[in-house]
Design a protein around this motif. Structure first.
Motif, PDB file in Angstrom:
ATOM      1  N   ASN A  57       0.850  -1.192   0.000  1.00  0.00           N
ATOM      2  CA  ASN A  57       0.000   0.000   0.000  1.00  0.00           C
ATOM      3  C   ASN A  57       0.888   1.245   0.000  1.00  0.00           C
ATOM      4  O   ASN A  57       2.058   1.190   0.405  1.00  0.00           O
ATOM      5  N   ILE A 103      -3.270   4.515  -2.136  1.00  0.00           N
ATOM      6  CA  ILE A 103      -3.653   3.348  -2.932  1.00  0.00           C
ATOM      7  C   ILE A 103      -3.505   2.119  -2.045  1.00  0.00           C
ATOM      8  O   ILE A 103      -2.443   1.876  -1.469  1.00  0.00           O
ATOM      9  N   ILE A 156      -1.532  -2.047  -4.146  1.00  0.00           N
ATOM     10  CA  ILE A 156      -0.969  -1.443  -5.358  1.00  0.00           C
ATOM     11  C   ILE A 156      -0.891  -2.444  -6.505  1.00  0.00           C
ATOM     12  O   ILE A 156      -1.196  -2.124  -7.661  1.00  0.00           O
ATOM     13  N   ARG A 203      -7.172  -3.603  -6.051  1.00  0.00           N
ATOM     14  CA  ARG A 203      -6.620  -2.251  -5.946  1.00  0.00           C
ATOM     15  C   ARG A 203      -7.750  -1.245  -5.736  1.00  0.00           C
ATOM     16  O   ARG A 203      -8.773  -1.283  -6.399  1.00  0.00           O
ATOM     17  N   PHE A 228      -8.577   3.080  -4.347  1.00  0.00           N
ATOM     18  CA  PHE A 228      -8.032   4.414  -4.117  1.00  0.00           C
ATOM     19  C   PHE A 228      -8.877   5.129  -3.062  1.00  0.00           C
ATOM     20  O   PHE A 228     -10.091   4.944  -3.000  1.00  0.00           O
TER      21      PHE A 228
END
Length: 659
Positions: free
Chosen positions: A597, A614, A617, A648, A650
């Motif tokens: 991360n 993130i 990743i 993943r 965000f």
């Protein structure tokens, strides 16, 4: 002779050999995990108000109000509908079968006759079925939880001692409501028995507009499922200060009093019984309906820190608690710190604790359910526990009992810790701690498998008639079992200067040495469970760690982190365990799981912090596991206690302080 189970996405022929369920030889199995919400929608609102009034130099009076409202929406597998389900007989007493007037009847019956020619004589009779109702949509439950706490207190200094006193009350009030995927039994059943809703559609076919409208009209969305409220009223007083001086320093002490009353009520009858009886497969809980019950807890505690030398300190403490219905119990704790040099510190502690059963474990009602499977035998008459033609090994269907048990006793625990911290340089420190936890008299509900395997240990759980025939199996909560867990924690800290900024790195890891358990004090412990699948509590993997690196320069900061969980021996399906089958590509081990991360933050505007990052990743998938977490949960093909299937993602946040 038709499309087979696979014509519905996520469905396949039931592997009756792998799962040792002969009665499902001609059944389909659907992957219920695919329908569960991996991340539930949550609406969360919180508020905090705090005020402090300075009476004088030695006394402050303060008050707090904290509240929140959280709304969550759970979504999980579509309904499984079967002709044997008695929920479809609340009115009219009709069995749920597909009629000869249905549009698919002739085609389906011809396919059945082609495979089972002897059923031709039944042509014209309705067809029984087991069906995963994709058209019904996923089941949904919305839960609204409101919590609040109100506190007023005072702190300050009196006679050279610090003190703090407060009176407070808090509550949590929760209500759950049915969403989509639930239907009134009479309306839903009529759609099938009249041939409007069709369980036998081919791949690509759609339900008729009349069926779609009928489902909408039969929806039970909005019906209140149940609700509960937990409330606490409490008062506490604590004080700390120096008792007297020794050559090595002050002997410090702390004392305290604690009194609280806990109240709980559960509304399993939020909807009337007629409505409950007419909603198919909804988890109403009228059996556990509780009017307000309460318990009172009073406690006194003290702690004394004794500096033996400048480098050696011993601390002793005890706490006495008195619970309504359980009496009093005293739990001690003793710890030490030894630092012969500023670069080295040793520490250790021993403590005891306890946990009383929850209100629900004690006072929830008793539910009696007939066992509907065909794979259960009397464990006394059939020690091999396998249904067969051997006398005594016939399939049986006793009633099973679930619910609370008023005579439960508290769990007890003992823990031991011993460790050291070494700091040879200002920028480097390392620590290691050994720990051991023993839990005894554990409150648990044994599965049918565990009970039948250990029938000789729990004879009271098997209720028989005068002739010795097994009538009832009692699966209510019991005090049974002991668990001993040992492990080591490791930590490493480093920091320094780099370019125009500062960096720091940290590692925190746990190495599990052993976990062993037994059902009763007079039985043998299991083999070491570390590194093996367990359905109970935490899954004891051998090693797990988090590793992080942070760089800060002025108002900018960035972090890269790694988490790791070692692999373990997977759950073993019954057919594999007894050697009946070995599936293609079978791997008895779950692979290790590691994630990376990163995040960054900016604080260059007064009072404001902007952060973003993130997760995962590399978009790493969880390793495959044969664990399965029921129709109501998630976890088919992955282990939800250790891994995250979201891939993943965000995130960003903005914080602002007004003071």
């Amino acid at each position: 002779g038709r499309g087979g189970c696979a014509q519905i996405p996520g469905q396949a022929a039931y592997d009756e050999v792998l799962w040792q369920v002969p009665g499902s030889k001609y059944a389909c199995a659907w992957d219920t995990g695919r329908a569960a919400s991996i991340q539930q929608p949550v609406e969360n609102m919180n508020g905090t108000l705090r005020g402090v009034f300075k009476v004088n130099e030695n006394m402050n009076v303060f008050g707090e109000v904290v509240g929140s409202n959280v709304v969550t929406k759970k979504s999980f597998s579509n309904q499984q509908v079967t002709s044997t389900n008695t929920a479809f007989r609340p009115s009219g007493n009709f069995p749920l079968v597909y009629p000869s007037t249905g549009s698919s009847y002739t085609e389906v019956f011809n396919a059945l006759v082609a495979f089972f020619p002897t059923i031709e004589e039944n042509r014209g009779q309705p067809i029984a079925f087991r069906w995963r109702c994709i058209a019904c949509g996923p089941r949904q439950i919305e839960t609204d939880a409101s919590t609040a706490r109100f506190l007023i207190g005072a702190d300050g200094i009196f006679g050279g001692w610090d003190y703090k006193a407060s009176v407070w009350s808090a509550y949590s009030d929760t209500k759950s409501t049915l969403g989509g995927g639930y239907y009134f039994s009479d309306k839903f059943g009529s759609l099938i028995t009249k041939g409007i809703l069709n369980p036998f559609l081919r791949a690509g076919q759609e339900q008729t507009p009349a069926a779609v409208q009928g489902l909408a009209d039969a929806s039970a969305a909005g019906v209140v499922l149940f609700g509960g409220k937990f409330a606490v009223t409490a008062a506490d007083l604590s004080a700390s200060g120096a008792l007297f001086k020794l050559p090595a320093g002050d002997v410090m002490a702390a004392v305290g009093l604690d009194y609280r009353q806990e109240k709980y009520k559960f509304n399993g009858n939020a909807s009337d019984l007629v409505t409950q009886a007419n909603v198919f497969n909804a988890p109403f809980d009228s059996t556990n309906d509780l009017s307000e019950i309460k318990r009172t807890i009073s406690a006194v505690y003290t702690e004394v820190a004794l500096p033996i030398t400048k480098s050696f300190e011993v601390t002793g403490a005890f706490r006495y608690d008195n619970y309504t219905g359980f009496g009093g119990v005293t739990n001690p704790k003793v710890s030490f710190r030894f630092s012969p040099a500023k670069e080295f510190l040793m520490r250790g502690s021993y403590s005891e604790g306890f946990r009383v059963p929850t209100f629900s474990q004690q006072f929830f009602g008793t539910t009696i359910s007939p066992y509907s499977g065909k794979d259960l035998v009397d464990p006394v008459k059939c020690p091999k526990l396998v249904v067969s033609t051997t006398p005594g090994c016939e399939s049986i269907t006793p009633d099973t009992i679930f619910g609370g048990k008023p005579n439960l006793q508290p769990e007890t625990a003992r823990s031991l810790n011993l460790g050291a911290i070494f700091e040879p340089l200002p920028w480097l420190s390392a620590g290691v701690d050994y720990w051991e936890i023993r839990r005894q008299n554990q409150i648990t509900s044994l599965s049918l498998t565990e009970l039948t395997k250990n029938a000789a240990l729990f004879p009271a759980s098997f209720i028989r008639d005068a002739a010795g025939n097994l009538l009832v199996i009692d699966q209510r909560w019991v005090n049974a079992g002991e668990t001993r867990t040992k492990g080591m924690d490791f930590s490493l800290r480093m920091n320094g200067q780099m370019l125009a900024g500062k960096w720091s790195a940290n590692l925190d890891g746990t190495y599990m040495l052993s976990r062993k358990s037994r059902l009763l004090p007079n039985t043998e412990f299991t083999e070491n469970e570390v590194g093996k699948f367990s359905a109970e509590g935490d899954l004891p993997v051998r090693w797990k760690h988090t590793l992080g690196f942070t760089y800060t320069q002025g108002v900018w900061a960035g972090t890269v982190s790694n988490s790791y969980v070692s692999g373990y021996v997977d759950r073993v399906a019954p057919g594999i365990a007894n050697g009946s089958v070995t599936p293609a590509l079978y791997n008895p081990n779950v692979k290790a799981y590691t994630l990376f991360n990163m995040s960054g933050s900016y604080s260059g505007i007064k009072g404001m912090t902007l952060s973003a990052g993130i997760k995962n990743i590399l978009n790493t998938d969880p390793p495959f596991s044969a664990a399965y977490d029921s129709d109501l949960g998630a976890g088919s093909s992955w282990e939800p206690r250790l891994t995250d299937p979201r891939g993943r993602s965000f995130w960003a946040s903005l914080g602002y302080k007004f003071y």
